[in-house]
Write an enzyme that holds these catalytic residues in place. Structure first.
Site, PDB file in Angstrom:
ATOM      1  N   PHE A 193       0.733  -1.192  -0.205  1.00 21.84           N
ATOM      2  CA  PHE A 193       0.365   0.186  -0.159  1.00 21.84           C
ATOM      3  C   PHE A 193       1.035   0.786   0.105  1.00 21.84           C
ATOM      4  O   PHE A 193       0.212   2.312  -0.304  1.00 21.84           O
ATOM      5  CB  PHE A 193      -0.989  -0.226   1.157  1.00 21.84           C
ATOM      6  CG  PHE A 193      -0.315   0.422   2.542  1.00 21.84           C
ATOM      7  CD1 PHE A 193       0.354   1.359   2.618  1.00 21.84           C
ATOM      8  CD2 PHE A 193       0.331  -0.437   3.148  1.00 21.84           C
ATOM      9  CE1 PHE A 193       0.880   2.167   4.003  1.00 21.84           C
ATOM     10  CE2 PHE A 193       0.958  -0.314   4.426  1.00 21.84           C
ATOM     11  CZ  PHE A 193       1.731   1.431   5.112  1.00 21.84           C
ATOM     12  N   SER A 253       5.092  -7.231   3.394  1.00 21.82           N
ATOM     13  CA  SER A 253       5.846  -7.359   4.739  1.00 21.82           C
ATOM     14  C   SER A 253       5.882  -8.249   4.958  1.00 21.82           C
ATOM     15  O   SER A 253       6.136  -9.417   4.151  1.00 21.82           O
ATOM     16  CB  SER A 253       4.576  -7.535   5.765  1.00 21.82           C
ATOM     17  OG  SER A 253       3.523  -9.013   5.531  1.00 21.82           O
ATOM     18  N   CYS A 292       9.928   1.758   3.564  1.00 25.35           N
ATOM     19  CA  CYS A 292      10.418   0.570   3.960  1.00 25.35           C
ATOM     20  C   CYS A 292      11.939   1.027   4.280  1.00 25.35           C
ATOM     21  O   CYS A 292      12.614   0.267   4.500  1.00 25.35           O
ATOM     22  CB  CYS A 292      10.091  -0.632   2.588  1.00 25.35           C
ATOM     23  SG  CYS A 292      11.383  -0.478   0.583  1.00 25.35           S
TER      24      CYS A 292
HETATM   25  P1  NAD Z   1       1.243  -6.796   3.218  1.00 23.82           P
HETATM   26  O1  NAD Z   1       2.293  -7.856   3.378  1.00 23.82           O
HETATM   27  O2  NAD Z   1       0.555  -6.970   4.021  1.00 23.82           O
HETATM   28  O3  NAD Z   1       0.399  -6.976   1.679  1.00 23.82           O
HETATM   29  C1  NAD Z   1       1.368  -6.799   0.317  1.00 23.82           C
HETATM   30  C2  NAD Z   1       0.069  -7.898  -0.524  1.00 23.82           C
HETATM   31  O4  NAD Z   1       0.651  -9.418   0.011  1.00 23.82           O
HETATM   32  C3  NAD Z   1      -0.487  -7.199  -1.118  1.00 23.82           C
HETATM   33  O5  NAD Z   1      -0.840  -6.810  -1.999  1.00 23.82           O
HETATM   34  C4  NAD Z   1      -1.521  -7.944   0.023  1.00 23.82           C
HETATM   35  O6  NAD Z   1      -3.297  -7.896  -0.939  1.00 23.82           O
HETATM   36  C5  NAD Z   1      -1.657  -9.123  -0.101  1.00 23.82           C
HETATM   37  N1  NAD Z   1      -1.173 -10.202   0.911  1.00 23.82           N
HETATM   38  C6  NAD Z   1      -1.870  -9.272   2.365  1.00 23.82           C
HETATM   39  N2  NAD Z   1      -1.681 -10.220   3.311  1.00 23.82           N
HETATM   40  C7  NAD Z   1      -1.594 -11.620   2.663  1.00 23.82           C
HETATM   41  C8  NAD Z   1      -1.198 -13.054   2.922  1.00 23.82           C
HETATM   42  N3  NAD Z   1      -1.823 -13.942   4.500  1.00 23.82           N
HETATM   43  N4  NAD Z   1      -1.255 -13.726   2.193  1.00 23.82           N
HETATM   44  C9  NAD Z   1      -1.350 -13.728   0.713  1.00 23.82           C
HETATM   45  N5  NAD Z   1      -0.945 -12.368   0.267  1.00 23.82           N
HETATM   46  C10 NAD Z   1      -1.791 -11.220   1.650  1.00 23.82           C
HETATM   47  O7  NAD Z   1       2.006  -5.277   3.110  1.00 23.82           O
HETATM   48  P2  NAD Z   1       1.428  -3.969   2.928  1.00 23.82           P
HETATM   49  O8  NAD Z   1       0.768  -3.750   5.066  1.00 23.82           O
HETATM   50  O9  NAD Z   1       0.904  -3.619   2.036  1.00 23.82           O
HETATM   51  O10 NAD Z   1       2.794  -2.714   2.873  1.00 23.82           O
HETATM   52  C11 NAD Z   1       3.458  -2.213   4.279  1.00 23.82           C
HETATM   53  C12 NAD Z   1       5.169  -3.355   4.020  1.00 23.82           C
HETATM   54  O11 NAD Z   1       5.167  -3.737   2.901  1.00 23.82           O
HETATM   55  C13 NAD Z   1       5.788  -3.288   4.901  1.00 23.82           C
HETATM   56  O12 NAD Z   1       6.905  -4.063   5.685  1.00 23.82           O
HETATM   57  C14 NAD Z   1       7.091  -2.616   4.230  1.00 23.82           C
HETATM   58  O13 NAD Z   1       8.238  -2.589   4.484  1.00 23.82           O
HETATM   59  C15 NAD Z   1       7.179  -3.195   3.372  1.00 23.82           C
HETATM   60  N6  NAD Z   1       8.238  -3.387   2.258  1.00 23.82           N
HETATM   61  C16 NAD Z   1       8.411  -3.355   1.720  1.00 23.82           C
HETATM   62  C17 NAD Z   1       9.092  -3.221   0.555  1.00 23.82           C
HETATM   63  C18 NAD Z   1      11.009  -3.114   0.278  1.00 23.82           C
HETATM   64  O14 NAD Z   1      11.130  -3.212  -1.367  1.00 23.82           O
HETATM   65  N7  NAD Z   1      11.721  -4.362   0.884  1.00 23.82           N
HETATM   66  C19 NAD Z   1       9.101  -1.571  -0.460  1.00 23.82           C
HETATM   67  C20 NAD Z   1       8.080  -0.828   0.379  1.00 23.82           C
HETATM   68  C21 NAD Z   1       7.267  -1.860   1.335  1.00 23.82           C
END
Ligand code: NAD
Length: 485
Positions: free
Chosen positions: A150, A227, A282
């Protein structure tokens, strides 16, 4: 109040409303519902994969020079629609207009890298024996999928989609269900730029879509950003289904501040890193390790943080749940004995009382056993751990399970060099709080911040989105043969 048309999936060049159920989309700055999106499942993923499979032979049959022409036009459209796209990011994500504009500008820069691909990729050929040549060529994989979080609704899809498509693949994108609006415009503008139907598809929804992507036999590779908890699930499921996968996870970035660091520059950088995009980056500073006598720098950070005005130069966090989670961490640290120097709990913004705001928060005298020292908070919060010397500071950084970024603030080249060598993170900053590598350099962390080989952007992404074809040819006259030919 702004309301936006219900979000539709984009399959084979058409917008379609499908999916059994729907979910609300919020404006985090007001707390109001602004749209809805369909919660799709395996059937919609299958339809998108079939469209992408049908588009693949023609698309991959074009030369790379032909494929990049679309992205020259698309880049121009991003520029033309920059303000509108900026507003969309701000409305669905809650970040300030300035931050949202910077995000769209970064998407434009990512397109510039994609269109430079024909200049970067040169296939190799060598005469390995008389009249015998070996050549390697980069070939696309087929249908690939991108799953995004997001926090950067416009930029993170542009980390992967332009490169994957320019390299000849066809794509299924699953954006975060919390911010689906920017990718609707992405699909419309790519179509306007002339991208053929089926080359780019968007399937909206949550976990069910991700699981269907990991299981779908037509998908050859999956990129994931989100995440660490979900990155692990996706990496295991996609790779056990024999797909290529790179999964970027969460972060807990440590900034090591030495007593000789430039006072004002360091205070500005650390505060900007922890509070920019409401700490939902991140690459945000999460822990400051203060080495020895850094009290004047901390005092200046407190002054700087107090100048930040939520709702003005600090945006909202994504949801009510996120606000509660972040405030819970601050309360837990206080109970565990840490000292709250600046407290962002119970922040409200006049005229936006329903918004999900958390003010900048600085927590001092944090110890390594506290949750604010180890867990990703993903809000405008920094935890300060005191260290007696640089070795102790490096050990604290190394103890983290994550390893996205680390930075050092000092005026000593020798000490900076030590941190560059010893920090256990994929992206290192020296006197810079958000050390994002710009293209053609690649973005990606270490440890539990990334699973899979290679990085997600820049030159490293070329490896990920392609496979090498090796051809050996012999066109030599018969009298010129030797033992190899
Ligand atoms: P998230 O992991 O909750 O969601 C990411 C994606 O996974 C979304 O499209 C979501 O629909 C899907 N998802 C959520 N739960 C799931 C499940 N149980 N099974 C399968 N798919 C699932 O992450 P978020 O809250 O959208 O974003 C924030 C996180 O992203 C933070 O931890 C941040 O550090 C990380 N992030 C990392 C980077 C990087 O480059 N390392 C960059 C941007 C964000």
């Amino acid at each position: 109040m702004t309301t936006i048309q219900p979000v539709k999936n984009f399959i084979n060049g058409q917008f379609e409303r499908n999916g059994q159920q729907s979910m609300d989309v919020f404006n985090p700055s007001s707390g109001e519902v602004i749209s809805t999106l369909p919660l799709s499942g395996a059937a919609e993923v299958d339809a998108a994969v079939k469209a992408a499979e049908a588009a693949f032979p023609t698309w991959s049959g074009l030369t790379m020079k032909e494929r990049v022409q679309i992205f020259f036009k698309y880049r121009a459209l991003l520029e033309e629609h920059c303000e509108e796209l900026t507003e969309l990011v701000s409305i669905e994500n809650g970040k300030t207009m300035g931050e949202a504009r910077a995000e769209v500008m970064k998407s434009i820069e990512l397109c510039e890298f994609a269109v430079s691909m024909p200049q970067i990729i040169c296939n190799e050929v060598q005469e390995v024996s008389r009249g015998v040549e070996c050549r390697t060529e980069r070939k696309p994989l087929g249908v690939v999928a991108c799953i995004t979080p997001f926090n950067f609704p416009n930029m993170v899809p542009h980390w992967t989609v332009p490169n994957a498509i320019v390299l000849g693949n066809t794509v299924v994108l699953k954006p975060s269900e919390m911010v689906p609006l920017s990718t609707v415009r992405m699909a419309e503008l790519l179509k306007e730029a002339g991208l053929p139907d089926g080359v780019f598809n968007v399937v909206n929804g949550g976990k069910e879509v991700v699981e269907a992507i990991c299981d779908n036999e037509g998908i050859k590779a999956v990129s994931f950003v989100g995440s660490t908890r979900v990155a692990k699930i996706v990496y295991k499921r996609a790779s056990s289904n024999l797909k290529r996968c790179v999964a970027l996870g969460g972060a807990k970035n440590h900034l090591l501040v030495l007593p000789d660091a430039h006072l004002q520059m360091t205070a500005n950088n650390v505060v900007a890193s922890m509070s920019g995009c409401a700490g939902q980056r991140c690459m945000a500073a999460a822990v400051m390790v203060g080495v020895d006598a850094v009290q004047p720098i901390i005092d200046r950070m407190v002054e700087e943080a107090k100048l930040i005005v939520p709702g003005d130069n600090l945006g909202a966090v994504i949801s009510k749940e996120a606000k509660e989670r972040i405030e819970g961490y601050i309360t837990e640290a206080e109970k565990a004995g840490a000292k709250i120097l600046v407290d962002g709990r119970n922040t409200t913004v006049e005229g936006q009382e329903g918004g999900f705001f958390v003010g900048p928060t600085i927590i001092d005298h944090v110890t390594q056993d506290m949750s604010v020292a180890t867990e990703e908070i993903f809000g405008p919060v920094i935890s300060i751990i005191r260290a007696k010397d640089l070795d102790e500071a490096i050990k604290i950084e190394n103890d983290s399970n994550y390893g996205n970024a680390a930075a050092v603030f000092t005026q000593s080249g020798g000490l900076a060099r030590r941190v560059m060598e010893k920090a256990s993170a994929g992206m290192i900053g020296v006197n810079i709080g958000v050390p994002v590598p710009r293209e053609p350099f690649s973005f990606g962390g270490w440890n539990e911040s990334k699973f899979g080989v290679g990085d997600i952007t820049g030159k490293s992404s070329i490896e990920f989105w392609t496979q090498n074809k090796k051809t050996t040819t012999k066109w030599n006259p018969e009298d010129k043969t030797n033992w190899m030919s």
